[in-house]
Design a protein around this motif. Structure first.
Motif, short mmCIF file in Angstrom:
data_model
loop_
_atom_site.label_atom_id
_atom_site.label_comp_id
_atom_site.label_asym_id
_atom_site.label_seq_id
_atom_site.Cartn_x
_atom_site.Cartn_y
_atom_site.Cartn_z
N ALA A 185 0.72 -1.22 -0.13
CA ALA A 185 0.06 0.03 -0.07
C ALA A 185 0.95 1.21 0.05
CB ALA A 185 -0.79 0.02 1.25
N LEU A 186 2.12 1.32 0.69
CA LEU A 186 2.85 2.37 0.91
C LEU A 186 3.54 2.62 -0.57
CD1 LEU A 186 4.53 1.95 4.37
CD2 LEU A 186 2.93 3.79 3.62
N VAL A 187 3.78 1.79 -1.15
CA VAL A 187 4.65 1.70 -2.64
C VAL A 187 3.54 2.43 -3.38
CG1 VAL A 187 5.45 0.66 -4.58
CG2 VAL A 187 6.41 -0.22 -2.18
N ILE A 188 2.48 1.87 -3.51
CA ILE A 188 1.16 2.70 -4.26
C ILE A 188 1.19 4.03 -3.94
CG2 ILE A 188 -1.16 2.54 -4.76
CD1 ILE A 188 -1.12 -0.69 -4.45
N VAL A 189 0.92 4.28 -2.48
CA VAL A 189 0.55 5.89 -2.24
C VAL A 189 1.76 6.87 -2.57
CG1 VAL A 189 -1.16 5.46 -0.52
CG2 VAL A 189 0.95 5.64 0.13
N SER B 267 8.63 11.26 0.34
CA SER B 267 7.74 11.79 1.40
C SER B 267 7.19 10.52 2.19
CB SER B 267 6.53 12.40 0.39
OG SER B 267 6.92 12.87 -0.57
N THR B 268 7.02 9.41 1.73
CA THR B 268 6.48 8.30 2.29
C THR B 268 7.51 7.93 3.48
OG1 THR B 268 5.69 7.36 0.25
CG2 THR B 268 5.81 5.83 2.01
N ALA B 269 8.74 7.90 3.18
CA ALA B 269 9.60 7.50 4.19
C ALA B 269 9.72 8.46 5.41
CB ALA B 269 11.21 7.44 3.61
N LEU B 270 9.50 9.58 4.92
CA LEU B 270 9.37 11.03 5.82
C LEU B 270 8.42 10.82 6.75
CD1 LEU B 270 11.38 13.42 6.24
CD2 LEU B 270 9.44 14.66 5.08
N GLY B 271 7.11 10.06 6.28
CA GLY B 271 5.89 10.04 6.84
C GLY B 271 6.19 8.92 8.03
N VAL B 272 6.79 7.51 7.62
CA VAL B 272 7.12 6.78 8.48
C VAL B 272 7.98 7.04 9.63
CG1 VAL B 272 8.03 4.19 8.63
CG2 VAL B 272 6.78 4.87 6.65
N ILE C 26 -0.23 9.30 4.90
CA ILE C 26 -0.52 8.06 4.88
C ILE C 26 0.39 7.19 5.40
CG2 ILE C 26 -0.08 7.63 2.39
CD1 ILE C 26 -3.15 6.26 3.71
N ALA C 27 1.56 7.45 5.01
CA ALA C 27 2.85 6.67 5.80
C ALA C 27 2.72 6.93 7.15
CB ALA C 27 4.06 7.07 4.91
N PHE C 28 2.54 8.03 7.69
CA PHE C 28 2.31 8.31 9.10
C PHE C 28 1.13 7.36 9.74
CE2 PHE C 28 0.64 10.74 12.56
CZ PHE C 28 1.77 10.99 13.45
N ILE C 29 0.00 7.25 8.98
CA ILE C 29 -0.94 6.55 9.63
C ILE C 29 -0.43 5.12 9.59
CG2 ILE C 29 -3.28 5.85 9.47
CD1 ILE C 29 -3.78 8.77 8.04
N PRO D 201 2.49 15.74 0.45
CA PRO D 201 1.66 15.86 1.91
C PRO D 201 0.95 14.49 2.08
CG PRO D 201 1.60 17.98 1.22
CD PRO D 201 2.10 17.11 0.03
N ALA D 202 0.07 14.08 1.00
CA ALA D 202 -0.59 12.98 1.17
C ALA D 202 0.15 11.47 1.37
CB ALA D 202 -1.50 12.99 -0.01
#
Lengths: 118, 500
Positions: B152-156, B170-175, B441-444, B436-437
């Motif tokens: 899911a993360l790769v997709i977003v 952005s995804t890695a930053l969220g995690v 999502i990665a943060f959630i 930011p999206a």
């Protein structure tokens, strides 16, 4: 876990740097993003919001928000003070009644106001 | 069986219960449309007043409220580009683009039609195949869930930013931001800098309001300062631009069906939730579209896909809740509390002990889906009036609402500071082309992925091969690799084309 993610971000940063140096579309900044500096008005709004969040603790929600809204309206070049007063009053009134009477969640009064009021 | 269904229809399809569901939909749509207030908050606020009500009336109102809030989130997403709820974030991409073209009515109506279709699909599925899907969800252990979330993360990461690298960043930053606070397993402090307020981590709602709403106000100020000072967005007077024709709806049916299936699947899996479903729905619709270039510019399919997906989550997330006692989403967890308050203990015995009540609830859900076609219409009208107000009047009010929204979650002034910080950060992220999206999502999903990975490793005795050798986990691993390869191939192809 954090070390793993930080390393991943580092690798991505290196790839992005190489891409921006190597490929034309990155050089021409064809990807999304801009490096233009924020305008003075925008910086003012940011500064007002930082000050507002900091002052809330001392002067409470109603007082800080009322002053904050007046200052923000002036940044947005609205000088009709009668209209500003009505909008501010109605907005804060609705918020106050909703929080105090319906949600039973008191809004912060502020340490300074508490001290003055005793 | 027929006796149970007949009894269920008799006790459930009463004017009282249907009124309860309708009231829930109205309140949910209204609260969901306010950025910063989400379905979970709305349900949590309503639970205390349902104590003395009958279980069916109370639970139908709460589930109606949840459904309403999921749709309500799209109203502000479409009209103000400020998603009222996180799951409405992908709707804003094409919804706001249509509003800027003066077709807000069309965008709101296709969102409503897709939401209702997704909800009917999901509720019918809940009623028909609840037990088999629940047993399938039981097959998902920590390793499978970890791989599903990575997929899911790769997709977003492909959503919102122009480049794959920026999306992944952005995804890695969220995690990474999600790791702030106490370690979920060892309770060791991470990145708290001695602050007790950071022990519980960064508040989702404060961060969400800052990243999505405040940053948007800042960006809109910069992009259209003249527009901010002038009148609000003008809407087309042509009725064709304000409604959805049968042909247009028919054109979206395939996308709505696919997104409804995706959303229903995500809902049945515990912890995946409507935010992931909405993003996957949008991304898949774009990937498989014959005209992907229209996405982001006001595509009806771009609005229909996330709306059908996020609404389809509501029904099926009750499957693991009712049959296994496991909530499929955060709102379902709050509804689980309502079940228990009203003497209905979710779990395998619920359907055997209270079959008429549960089938009755399913029936109310399906009937109330049709009410959703009408109930949010007045809220839409109010919303359309709001966007005609000059933004120079709206922005100060929105900024104050952002602060009160952030404060309201935990009655903490620290959350207001977090909101402002992320508002400014979000502005710069958007400016630099980061999404930011994807970060959000990665943060959630970040805390979930961490726990599942560590649990899976603990169970396997530290063997990382568990993520590949288990059939379902392996399947998602393969899908993740395929998705990354496809993105790299696409980027290289685009680069070669631009060179030519």
């Amino acid at each position: 876990m954090p070390t793993l993610i930080a390393s991943f971000i580092l690798i991505l940063s290196i790839i992005l740097t190489i891409q921006s140096l190597k490929f034309k579309e990155f050089k021409k900044n064809k990807t999304k993003g801009s490096h233009k500096l924020p305008s003075p008005d925008l910086l003012s709004v940011m500064a007002i919001m930082v000050a507002y969040s900091w002052l809330l603790h001392f002067t409470g929600f109603i007082l800080t928000s009322a002053v904050g809204m007046f200052v923000l309206f002036s940044v947005f070049k609205i000088n009709n003070y009668k209209r500003i007063s009505i909008i501010t009053g109605v907005t804060l009134g609705i918020l106050y009644v909703s929080f105090e009477k319906f949600l039973y969640s008191p809004l912060p009064v502020g340490t300074l106001v508490e001290k003055i009021l005793g | 069986m027929w006796d149970v269904l007949l009894e269920a229809a008799t006790i459930s399809l009463t004017v009282n219960n249907l009124f309860g569901a309708s009231l829930g939909i109205f309140l949910g749509s209204l609260l969901g449309a306010v950025p910063g207030l989400n379905g979970t908050m709305a349900i949590a606020l309503l639970i205390p007043i349902t104590y003395t009500w009958t279980p069916l009336f109370a639970i139908s109102m709460l589930v109606g409220c949840w459904k309403g809030s999921v749709y309500g989130g799209s109203i502000s997403a479409i009209l103000l580009n400020a998603p009222g709820t996180p799951e409405a974030a992908p709707t804003a991409i094409d919804g706001y683009a249509l509003t800027k073209q003066g077709k807000a009515g069309k965008a709101l109506k296709i969102a409503l039609l897709a939401s209702v279709t997704g909800a009917i699909f999901s509720d019918s599925l809940l009623m028909l195949v609840a037990p088999p899907i629940a047993s399938m969800a039981l097959l998902f252990g920590p390793a499978e869930l970890a791989m599903l979330i990575i997929f899911a993360l790769v997709i977003v990461s492909d959503t919102g930013s122009g480049s794959q690298v920026k999306g992944l960043m952005s995804t890695a930053l969220g995690v990474l931001i999600a790791t702030v606070g106490l370690d979920p397993i060892t309770t060791q402090r991470r990145f708290t800098f001695g602050s007790l307020e950071l022990d519980a981590g960064i508040g989702l709602l404060a961060m969400l309001i800052g990243l999505l709403v405040m940053s948007e106000v800042l960006l809109q100020m910069e992009e259209g300062w003249k527009d901010v000072k002038g009148r609000g967005l003008k809407q087309s007077k042509n009725p064709v631009d304000q409604r959805v024709s049968w042909q247009e709806y028919k054109g979206c049916i395939g996308t709505i069906f696919k997104s409804s299936c995706l959303g229903s699947f995500c809902g049945a899996l515990p912890g995946v939730g409507s935010v992931t479903a909405a993003f996957i729905g949008y991304d898949q619709a774009k990937k498989f579209s014959k005209t992907p270039e229209e996405f982001g510019k006001g595509s009806l399919k771009g609005i229909a896909a996330p709306e059908a997906a996020n609404n389809a989550v509501c029904g099926t997330s009750l499957i693991p809740l009712i049959t296994l006692g496991i909530p499929g989403a955060l709102s379902a967890a709050v509804i689980m509390g309502a079940f228990m308050i009203h003497g209905l203990a979710p779990g395998p015995m619920l359907m055997q002990e209270h079959p008429a009540t549960i089938y009755g609830l399913f029936m109310i859900l399906i009937v109330s889906d049709f009410f959703m076609l009408v109930i949010p219409l007045p809220i839409m009208k109010i919303g359309q009036w709001v966007i005609s107000i000059p933004r120079s009047y709206l922005f100060p009010i929105i900024l104050i609402l952002c602060s009160i929204g952030a404060y309201g979650t935990h009655q903490s002034l620290f959350e207001v500071k977090v909101m402002v910080l992320f508002g400014i950060l979000g502005y710069f992220l958007k400016k630099w082309g980061l999404s930011p999206a994807s970060l959000l999502i990665a943060f959630i999903l970040g805390p979930m992925i961490e726990v599942y990975i560590r649990q899976a490793l603990k169970i396997s005795g530290g063997d990382p091969m568990v993520f590949i050798t288990k059939p379902i986990a392996g399947f998602f691993f393969l899908l993740t690799i395929l998705m990354i390869s496809w993105s790299i191939y696409k980027n290289v192809k685009n680069r070669n084309l631009s060179k030519e």
